[in-house]
Each structure stands twice: as C-alpha cells, then as structure tokens.
Motif scaffolding. Structure first.
Motif, PDB file in Angstrom:
ATOM      1  N   ASN A  61       0.817  -1.209   0.000  1.00 41.42           N
ATOM      2  CA  ASN A  61       0.000   0.000   0.000  1.00 41.42           C
ATOM      3  C   ASN A  61       0.854   1.264   0.000  1.00 41.42           C
ATOM      4  OD1 ASN A  61       0.425  -0.976   2.859  1.00 41.42           O
ATOM      5  ND2 ASN A  61      -0.494   1.012   3.343  1.00 41.42           N
ATOM      6  N   GLU A  97      -8.560  -1.157  -1.775  1.00 39.16           N
ATOM      7  CA  GLU A  97      -8.369  -1.060  -0.332  1.00 39.16           C
ATOM      8  C   GLU A  97      -8.352  -2.448   0.318  1.00 39.16           C
ATOM      9  OE1 GLU A  97      -8.799   1.960   2.105  1.00 39.16           O
ATOM     10  OE2 GLU A  97      -7.634   2.708   0.404  1.00 39.16           O
ATOM     11  N   LEU A 131      -4.898  -4.320  -0.732  1.00 39.78           N
ATOM     12  CA  LEU A 131      -3.640  -3.744  -0.247  1.00 39.78           C
ATOM     13  C   LEU A 131      -3.676  -3.286   1.209  1.00 39.78           C
ATOM     14  CD1 LEU A 131      -2.157  -1.662  -3.197  1.00 39.78           C
ATOM     15  CD2 LEU A 131      -1.802  -4.051  -2.586  1.00 39.78           C
ATOM     16  N   LYS A 132      -4.882  -3.174   1.812  1.00 40.56           N
ATOM     17  CA  LYS A 132      -4.957  -2.697   3.194  1.00 40.56           C
ATOM     18  C   LYS A 132      -5.751  -3.618   4.106  1.00 40.56           C
ATOM     19  CE  LYS A 132      -4.482   2.102   1.703  1.00 40.56           C
ATOM     20  NZ  LYS A 132      -5.050   3.484   1.748  1.00 40.56           N
ATOM     21  N   HIS A 164       2.047  -6.440   5.899  1.00 37.53           N
ATOM     22  CA  HIS A 164       1.134  -5.342   6.207  1.00 37.53           C
ATOM     23  C   HIS A 164       0.744  -5.156   7.662  1.00 37.53           C
ATOM     24  CE1 HIS A 164      -1.803  -2.247   5.348  1.00 37.53           C
ATOM     25  NE2 HIS A 164      -2.780  -2.961   5.872  1.00 37.53           N
TER      26      HIS A 164
END
Length: 314
Positions: free
Chosen positions: A75, A185, A188-189, A262
């Motif tokens: 991200n 979103e 990647l998050k 992440h």
C-alpha cells in the motif's frame, strides 16, 4: 524451489542486507545472488519510515531485474503513486492522495531521498508500476494484505495481464466510494468491518471511527467483534466484550497457502492459521525484526513456525 518470502522493509536497507546474507545470498557486485534452488519473494512496502529508502529499492529492483526475485506492490508504493498523481476526475489541481500533513509525514522519508517532482522521483514511480498487486503460482498465493478473490475480480479488467496497475487503473482506483477503490483497499490494506449502530471508538489520534480492520483468516463463527478485530488494545477496550461479529461479505476462496505482510506483527513469528502466513514483524521499528518465511514448493503443507527466519539486528 524454496521461496524466501520477505516482509515489509520500509527503507531498512541494513536489515535487508543482513537478512539476505543470513539466508545465504551473496552480492556479486550487481545484485544479491540466491543459494541454489532459492528465489526471494518480496511482499511489498519497500518505502516510507526508514533511513535508506533508495538503497532498499536498488537492492530489490536489482534482484527483480536479474530474475532472481519476485515482488508484489504494498500500500505504500500505491500511496506514493497516488500522492504524486493529479486527480483527472476532479480536475481541480488536487491529487489522488491528499497532500495533508498526516500523509506527508508518512511519506517524508521517501521524499527526502527522492524530492517530489524530481527525475529520481519520477523514475521510481514508474518502477512501482511494474509491481503486480498479487502473484499466484501453482503452489501458493502472495499479496500484501488480503487474498480477496471478489475484489480481485473487480480489479482484473483494469490491470495488465500480470496484474499491474496502469495510469488509468490508478485513476479508477483512486476515486473514493467506488467499487474499484474499495477493491483496491481490500487487497492492499485489508478487510474492514462496519461496527454496529451506536458503537464507535477513538483512535490514537483522537479520530472517531466506526470501522475496524478484520482478521479475515479467522473462522468467524461464534466469535465476538473483539476476537476478530485487528486493532490496538486501547481501541478494542472501547468496544463492549459481547458484541457479535458484524456480517462481512468475505470468504477466502482458495485452498492454497496465502502469504501476506502489512499487519505489523510482534513477538515470536507464528503462522496465522493453517493456511495463512504473515511475514511483517514491524521491521520499520527499532525493535522490529525483518522476517522471512521459507516456503518449499515441493512440500507446501503443513505450514510450520519452524520455517520463519528473522534477522536479529540487535
């Protein structure tokens, strides 16, 4: 084949060099050469927060160019592109990622080494476009935050055949409150849960929030919201203990092992579930260790805590 799956580096080039050497990689003057039958696979977030941003990128991309490594986008690479790209839909001089103080603070380590708008800045932005959002092999799946097949189906028509962004895809995914934005979103998050009516919490910055990140790899049956939330203890303390898990439209639709980064894990490395492994153990922090999981494609399962390798820089 052994994949050396390496977690979020965040500009910590010295930790990266230490880990690669610990894994048996040797520098030949141009790039780090892996041991026989090994290949590095970087799980994204190469930039921001660290003191050696460009050296980190040079190490990673030299290995990519030599064909001895693969990598997915994090991200932070996506944010760098959005921060530097004008919003063509708004057409008012604004950027896809707002230039507010909190975003600049997160990104300043990279911009210190690659000043905004410089040739160096533009060079690395173009290289970020080469990073796929996810990689799937016969044996496993690799993505920065969440293997969300439904979100990937939304994104695929916008991407290249190798699942890389284009400038057009960046514009599409940068438009808030659209399916493409939400899909990006999620991948990647991570997946967020909408909290039940009347339940909110204030984060460390004092911002009132009504959504929490979810441990999507967990079985949610008969669990409470606290049990499946990825949140700081101070945030969770604001949520009643007996709140059930909200309805979330997510299902892990693969039987393969899934590797992610992440999530800023801490402590002794351990698999998240029988199918999911996180390799982000907060290397951006002084007390965090750059972490690798060595995945043997000939013996993919069961996943094992014994396959983790950490570079103990201290």
């Amino acid at each position: 084949m052994i994949y050396d799956i390496i977690g979020d580096i965040h500009g910590q080039a010295d930790k990266l060099k230490g880990l690669l050497q610990q894994l048996g990689y040797r520098h030949n003057g141009q790039y780090f050469v892996p041991p026989a039958n090994h290949q590095a696979l970087f799980i994204g977030d190469f930039i921001d927060r660290g003191g050696k941003e460009l050296e980190t990128l040079q190490i990673v991309f030299a290995m990519l160019d030599a064909g001895v490594a693969q990598a997915v986008m994090g991200n932070h690479e996506y944010n760098a592109l959005a921060y530097a790209t004008l919003d063509k839909v708004a057409n008012d001089g604004s950027y896809l990622r707002e230039h507010k103080e909190s975003n600049h603070k997160q990104h300043k380590a990279f911009l210190r080494e690659a000043p905004f708008g410089s040739e160096l800045h533009q060079f690395w932005l173009q290289r970020f476009y080469e990073l796929p959002l996810w990689i799937e092999t016969e044996e496993a799946c690799f993505v920065h935050a969440c293997w969300d097949s439904d979100s990937m189906a939304v994104l695929k028509p916008l991407l290249t055949k190798k699942h890389c962004l284009t400038p057009q895809a960046l514009q599409a995914t940068g438009q808030k409150r659209t399916p493409a934005f939400d899909a990006l979103e999620n991948v990647l998050k991570g997946i967020e849960m909408q909290l039940p009516d009347g339940i909110r919490f204030k984060d460390k910055n004092g911002i009132s929030r009504s959504r929490m990140r979810m441990k999507w790899w967990m079985d949610r049956h008969d669990k409470t919201l606290r049990e499946v939330s990825m949140a700081a203890p101070s945030d969770l303390a604001q949520v009643p203990e007996d709140v059930p898990v909200p309805v979330v439209d997510f299902e892990l639709k693969t039987d393969k092992p899934v590797f992610i980064g992440h999530y800023w894990a801490h402590g002794e490395p351990a698999i998240l579930s029988e199918q999911v492994v996180c390799v982000d153990y907060s290397a951006a922090l002084e007390g965090g260790y750059l972490t690798c999981y060595q995945f043997d494609t000939e013996n993919p399962l069961p996943l094992s805590n014994g396959c983790f390798v950490q570079y103990r820089h201290d």
